[in-house]
Design an enzyme around this catalytic site. Structure first.
Site, mmCIF file in Angstrom:
data_model
loop_
_atom_site.group_PDB
_atom_site.id
_atom_site.type_symbol
_atom_site.label_atom_id
_atom_site.label_comp_id
_atom_site.label_asym_id
_atom_site.label_seq_id
_atom_site.Cartn_x
_atom_site.Cartn_y
_atom_site.Cartn_z
ATOM 1 C CG HIS A 8 -3.298 3.545 2.438
ATOM 2 N ND1 HIS A 8 -3.973 2.998 1.110
ATOM 3 C CD2 HIS A 8 -3.266 2.268 3.326
ATOM 4 C CE1 HIS A 8 -3.981 1.722 1.165
ATOM 5 N NE2 HIS A 8 -3.604 1.104 2.254
ATOM 6 C CG ASN A 55 -6.601 -1.179 1.315
ATOM 7 O OD1 ASN A 55 -5.840 -0.644 0.410
ATOM 8 N ND2 ASN A 55 -5.850 -1.605 2.321
ATOM 9 C CB CYS A 103 -0.990 0.153 1.176
ATOM 10 S SG CYS A 103 -1.833 -1.537 1.186
HETATM 11 N N1 COA Z 1 -18.549 -9.467 9.243
HETATM 12 C C1 COA Z 1 -18.946 -9.869 10.457
HETATM 13 N N2 COA Z 1 -17.884 -10.202 11.437
HETATM 14 C C2 COA Z 1 -16.709 -10.168 11.105
HETATM 15 C C3 COA Z 1 -16.266 -9.865 9.879
HETATM 16 C C4 COA Z 1 -17.267 -9.488 9.077
HETATM 17 N N3 COA Z 1 -16.764 -9.071 7.782
HETATM 18 N N4 COA Z 1 -14.877 -10.044 9.781
HETATM 19 C C5 COA Z 1 -14.444 -10.388 11.024
HETATM 20 N N5 COA Z 1 -15.555 -10.544 11.844
HETATM 21 C C6 COA Z 1 -15.656 -10.930 13.271
HETATM 22 C C7 COA Z 1 -14.391 -11.734 13.614
HETATM 23 O O1 COA Z 1 -14.477 -13.199 13.185
HETATM 24 C C8 COA Z 1 -14.492 -11.375 15.057
HETATM 25 O O2 COA Z 1 -15.126 -12.211 15.599
HETATM 26 P P1 COA Z 1 -15.231 -12.957 17.297
HETATM 27 O O3 COA Z 1 -14.976 -11.735 18.059
HETATM 28 O O4 COA Z 1 -16.476 -13.702 17.354
HETATM 29 O O5 COA Z 1 -13.963 -13.681 17.231
HETATM 30 C C9 COA Z 1 -14.955 -9.948 15.342
HETATM 31 O O6 COA Z 1 -15.479 -9.823 14.193
HETATM 32 C C10 COA Z 1 -13.868 -8.987 15.501
HETATM 33 O O7 COA Z 1 -12.842 -9.230 14.649
HETATM 34 P P2 COA Z 1 -11.452 -8.323 14.626
HETATM 35 O O8 COA Z 1 -10.624 -8.927 13.595
HETATM 36 O O9 COA Z 1 -10.804 -8.180 15.957
HETATM 37 O O10 COA Z 1 -12.057 -7.037 14.025
HETATM 38 P P3 COA Z 1 -11.753 -5.443 13.780
HETATM 39 O O11 COA Z 1 -12.376 -4.612 14.600
HETATM 40 O O12 COA Z 1 -10.094 -5.411 14.257
HETATM 41 O O13 COA Z 1 -11.902 -5.117 12.562
HETATM 42 C C11 COA Z 1 -10.741 -5.182 10.403
HETATM 43 C C12 COA Z 1 -11.330 -6.069 11.463
HETATM 44 C C13 COA Z 1 -10.135 -5.975 9.199
HETATM 45 C C14 COA Z 1 -11.648 -4.241 9.680
HETATM 46 C C15 COA Z 1 -9.458 -4.222 11.075
HETATM 47 O O14 COA Z 1 -8.797 -5.039 12.096
HETATM 48 C C16 COA Z 1 -8.984 -3.542 10.119
HETATM 49 O O15 COA Z 1 -9.237 -2.648 9.404
HETATM 50 N N6 COA Z 1 -7.637 -3.815 10.206
HETATM 51 C C17 COA Z 1 -6.570 -3.099 9.383
HETATM 52 C C18 COA Z 1 -6.857 -3.309 7.920
HETATM 53 C C19 COA Z 1 -5.766 -2.693 7.064
HETATM 54 O O16 COA Z 1 -5.620 -1.445 7.123
HETATM 55 N N7 COA Z 1 -5.066 -3.350 6.391
HETATM 56 C C20 COA Z 1 -4.229 -3.003 5.339
HETATM 57 C C21 COA Z 1 -2.991 -2.011 5.828
HETATM 58 S S1 COA Z 1 -2.631 -1.533 4.369
#
Ligand code: COA
Length: 329
Positions: A253, A283, A116
């Protein structure tokens, strides 16, 4: 002799037509529009067609950037493409394919792999090449077909990513008020395992499917991203003696609205100066910043000599920020 500066002369983008909405994803994996919006700010993303390659996406963005820079293709003396989804894994470089499709020959053309952060990385390279006096007009492209590495059965990643491309022409100028002021880029490979896509068949046994698609430890990436992006922006502003109130457009970003908001609030940037496209494109990795910049440009928000701050973070981990006066018309 007066100093040569690098000028960000034009911006262009290509947005694929097909829309993948949160409602579409509700039918594909166990998720809801509400969850996606709340956790990421994303409403929809664009997908390239089956036969559209990263080079096709980059080419369309490049054509627009060239047209807006008002130069001819034979004036371009370097082509650099940032992508994590090249047409070919090893060779030829996507930049070579784009250069060929544009009829640009006998100039250096290569790809950069910085996930990214790719667009800010290649802007850094272009700035250095221009300031060296050896190059006059460089075409830089961030293009991605992330749908080719996303697992559409994995709800934790497939909701995040989209396809698209952005491009810019970086040229020589002697005018400081249309120059790329400063860029800082960095990386820390100790975090490499947190964001990986996809495996190399050389490094992993053939029957191991764990890295067939993009994989991410979302929560861990999130925490490092907020901290790194905030520190990075504070550092470039401090180094250049620029207060955040002087920035006309903050173009981060576009990975997650919560990440952008956390950085924006820490740095006290007003929301109206922050360019946001994550809600409609998701993204798009190396294409995210130039696509966002193109949106703001087409809306008439970005004008000549406006001071722009770019900030990015991605797999590697890689990160970077740039301070520039827009040199386009
Ligand atoms: N829909 C519903 N539930 C979902 C889901 C979806 N699409 N994706 C994950 N979950 C669930 C998980 O299974 C987890 O359930 P559990 O508590 O029963 O285990 C719960 O939601 C929380 O998951 P978590 O991964 O902790 O959520 P989060 O708040 O961190 O959000 C992202 C997940 C991916 C949106 C977030 O972590 C994120 O944006 N991370 C950075 C991404 C990024 O910037 N990446 C690129 C860098 S360039």
């Amino acid at each position: 002799m007066s100093k040569i500066f690098a000028c960000f002369k034009s911006i262009g983008a290509y947005i694929p037509k097909r829309v993948l909405s949160n409602e579409d994803l509700e039918k594909m994996v166990e998720t809801t529009d509400e969850w996606i919006l709340q956790r990421t700010g994303i409403k929809e993303r664009r997908l390239a067609s089956e036969d559209e390659l990263t080079s096709d996406i980059g080419l369309k963005a490049a054509k627009l950037a060239i047209e807006r820079a008002d130069i001819k293709t034979d004036e371009i003396d370097a082509v650099i493409c940032a992508t994590l989804t090249p047409d070919f894994l090893c060779m030829p470089a996507t930049a070579c394919i784009i250069a060929s499709k544009l009829g640009i020959k006998n100039v250096l053309a290569f790809d950069v792999s910085a996930a990214c952060s790719g667009f800010v990385y290649i802007l850094y390279l272009a700035k250095s090449l221009i300031e060296s006096g050896r190059h006059k007009n460089i075409l830089i492209i961030g293009a991605e077909k992330l749908s080719s590495v996303v697992d559409y059965t994995d709800r934790s990643t497939c909701i995040l990513f989209g396809d698209g491309g952005g491009a810019a022409i970086i040229s020589q100028t002697k005018n400081k008020n249309e120059a790329v002021m400063d860029i800082q880029i960095s990386a820390d490979g100790d975090y490499a395992h947190l964001l990986v896509a996809p495996r190399s068949r050389i490094m992993y046994p053939k029957d191991d499917r764990t890295l067939e698609y993009l994989q991410m430890a979302g929560n861990e990436v999130f925490k490092v991203a907020v901290k790194t992006l905030t520190n990075d922006v504070m550092e470039i502003l401090r180094k250049n003696g620029v207060s955040s109130s002087k920035i006309d457009h903050f173009i981060p970003h576009q990975a997650n609205l919560r990440i952008i908001e956390a950085v924006r609030e820490k740095l006290d940037f007003p929301r109206e100066k922050t360019v946001l496209t994550v809600q409609k494109y998701g993204n798009t990795s190396a294409a995210s910043i130039p696509m966002a910049m193109n949106d703001a440009y087409e809306e008439g928000r970005i004008r000549h000599s406006d001071l722009i701050l770019l900030d990015t973070f991605g797999g590697g981990f890689t990160w970077g920020s740039a301070l520039l006066y827009f040199g386009g018309k």
